[in-house]
Design an enzyme around this catalytic site. Structure first.
Site, PDB file in Angstrom:
ATOM      1  N   ASP A 233      -4.326  -2.674   1.281  1.00 32.00           N
ATOM      2  CA  ASP A 233      -4.690  -1.505   0.478  1.00 32.00           C
ATOM      3  C   ASP A 233      -5.674  -0.644   1.266  1.00 32.00           C
ATOM      4  O   ASP A 233      -6.875  -0.908   1.282  1.00 32.00           O
ATOM      5  CB  ASP A 233      -5.310  -1.969  -0.854  1.00 32.00           C
ATOM      6  N   LYS A 240      -9.867   4.760   1.518  1.00 29.50           N
ATOM      7  CA  LYS A 240     -11.112   4.004   1.329  1.00 29.50           C
ATOM      8  C   LYS A 240     -12.041   4.271   2.498  1.00 29.50           C
ATOM      9  O   LYS A 240     -11.578   4.432   3.629  1.00 29.50           O
ATOM     10  CB  LYS A 240     -10.812   2.501   1.289  1.00 29.50           C
ATOM     11  N   ARG A 314      -2.302  -0.736 -10.407  1.00 30.42           N
ATOM     12  CA  ARG A 314      -1.842  -0.538 -11.784  1.00 30.42           C
ATOM     13  C   ARG A 314      -0.473   0.148 -11.812  1.00 30.42           C
ATOM     14  O   ARG A 314       0.301  -0.048 -12.745  1.00 30.42           O
ATOM     15  CB  ARG A 314      -2.898   0.250 -12.572  1.00 30.42           C
TER      16      ARG A 314
END
Ligand code: BES
Ligand code: ZN
Ligand code: ZN
Length: 462
Positions: A233, A240, A314
């Site tokens: 991720d 990030k 999600r």
């Protein structure tokens, strides 16, 4: 490692012995222990090499404490040449923890090191409260946890969706009554799993939906386990910062945990059907990356506004939960390293438990307590639900509020649970305990297999 029963403790010639001490128990080597300022409490260890004896303290005599005690004893034995160990287990209730502590403690991760650590311990002699069934079960569960650690610890270069799928196939092949189907990105498009597809599409490693089935004879119940399998991720275009990106190989932990649970349940031959659904993808940047502002239609027809590509778990889970509900299971458990907010809320050692069914939440938390994992409920409310409102689509993938992020992520998932399934579903956010760079308790640094022992315990007692 082999566990053997012995009748006469004193005449057993093992290379070393481990002695668990609680406040009530008298110690033989009082002088030595005093010299080492050994205290009779949890996580205290004293190694007396001249006597080949290891003392471990416990606050209380129970299974959770004995697991921790043996883990610490094994830590001492790791560098030695000892091949066998003997231990007197006074009470049957301690045996499970003793066996688990030894196996969990024996784990080390050196796949990427030039020199591998040697662990010489082969035989464990147990006196007094030996029980074949307890030993066998404890071994299966602890080995499943070690299996989970071992995959989570592997790098994103090594484990990407296709490799994870291969691995799942291999696991299924090694188990009785178990099969595994793997579906590629074309399947995701065909099935309208557009959220899942969007998350994975910028990577050179295309996404995979992995579906394992365990089908015992005369099943009592059917459970769908859904796992977040982000093999990496990066955050996607909502990239990030460097520090937060580090360790994001951990983002496949939910997937690995559900796979390890299925493995343990199949090896324990439990009469519960398991469907294990893994959403495997890599969240990357690139010319083909999905973007903040995009709107996608989920498998159930709901339209989702993407406002942050780092809230990708999600999205993958939403489509996978739709898929899982088509299987009509009695329970749906999803496991995911879903939010940093959950770590802020509960600390790094506790996983969050969310859902509508208070009984189910309570049962899971009780199972966690019994096996020594830390779990806590985070409650829903209608005001947090409203923060997911979107002006352009049916729902936004992030909350408009900075607060309650673990709950709003779970409420996003809730939007994909059909009315009739509300009480069947539970969400476990394992972002905190799934991976720890320092380790704690009986967890080495790195992956931990968070939630595996809790869920196996829950399923065992269904
Ligand atoms: N995989 C992360 C969550 C995470 C963070 C797991 C730290 C383990 C340790 C997840 O995909 C993520 O990035 N979540 C965002 C959500 C936010 C954009 C609403 C987060 O927690 O910051
Ligand atoms: Zn993310
Ligand atoms: Zn993530």
């Amino acid at each position: 490692m082999r566990f053997k029963e012995i009748k006469k403790y004193n005449s057993c010639k093992a290379d070393c012995e481990v002695i668990i001490v609680s406040k009530e128990k008298d110690i033989i080597d009082k002088k030595d222990l005093k010299l080492l300022s050994f205290k009779i409490e949890t996580e205290e260890v004293a190694f007396l090499p001249h006597l080949h004896r290891i003392y471990v303290g416990v606050d209380e005599l129970n299974s959770n404490e004995s697991r921790l005690a043996l883990f610490n004893a094994i830590k001492k034995i790791k560098g030695t040449k000892y091949k066998s160990l003997k231990i007197k287990v006074d009470n049957k209730s301690l045996l499970k923890g003793v066996v688990e502590g030894i196996i969990l403690g024996s784990y080390s991760f050196d796949k990427y090191k030039s020199s591998k650590s040697r662990f010489n311990l082969k035989t464990i002699y147990i006196a007094k409260s030996f029980n074949k069934k307890i030993v066998k079960e404890a071994k299966i569960v602890a080995e499943s946890v070690n299996f989970a650690k071992d995959i989570v610890n592997r790098t994103p270069e090594d484990i990407y969706p296709e490799k994870l799928a291969k691995l799942a196939k291999k696991v299924a092949k090694s188990l009785n009554n178990t099969s595994c189907e793997v579906y590629d990105e074309k399947f995701l498009k065909r099935e309208g799993m557009n959220l899942f597809y969007a998350v994975g599409r910028a990577s050179i490693h295309k996404p995979r939906l992995i579906h394992l089935k365990y089908r015992p004879e005369n099943p009592k119940k059917r459970i769908a386990l859904v796992g977040k399998g982000l093999t990496y991720d990066s955050g996607g275009l909502s990239l990030k910062p460097s520090n937060a990106m580090l360790t994001m190989k951990l983002d496949k932990s939910g997937a690995i945990s559900v796979l390890s649970i299925l493995k343990a349940v199949a090896e324990l031959k439990l009469p519960i059907e398991i469907d294990c659904i893994i959403g495997a993808a890599e969240n990357m940047i690139g010319g083909n990356a999905y973007k903040p502002d995009d709107v996608f239609v989920a498998k159930n027809g709901k339209r989702v506004e993407v406002r942050n590509t780092d809230a990708e778990g999600r999205l993958v889970l939403a489509d996978c939960l739709c898929y899982a509900q088509e299987l009509k299971p009695d329970y749906i458990v999803d496991m995911a390293t879903l939010t940093g907010a959950c770590v802020v809320a509960l600390g790094e050692y506790t996983f969050g438990v969310m859902g509508h069914n208070s009984n189910l939440k309570h049962t899971i938390i009780k199972s966690a307590n019994r096996v020594g994992e830390l779990a806590s409920s985070l409650p829903f409310n209608r005001y947090l639900k409203r923060t997911l409102k979107s002006n352009v689509a049916d729902i936004s993938n992030i909350s408009s509020s900075r607060y309650g992020g673990a709950i709003t992520a779970s409420l996003f998932l809730d939007a994909f649970i059909e009315e009739k399934n509300k009480d069947r579903w539970i969400h476990l956010d394992i972002a905190g305990p799934a991976y720890n760079e320092n380790g704690w308790g009986y967890n080495q640094p790195g992956g931990t297999g968070a939630g595996v022992r809790t869920c196996v315990e829950w399923i065992k007692n269904l």
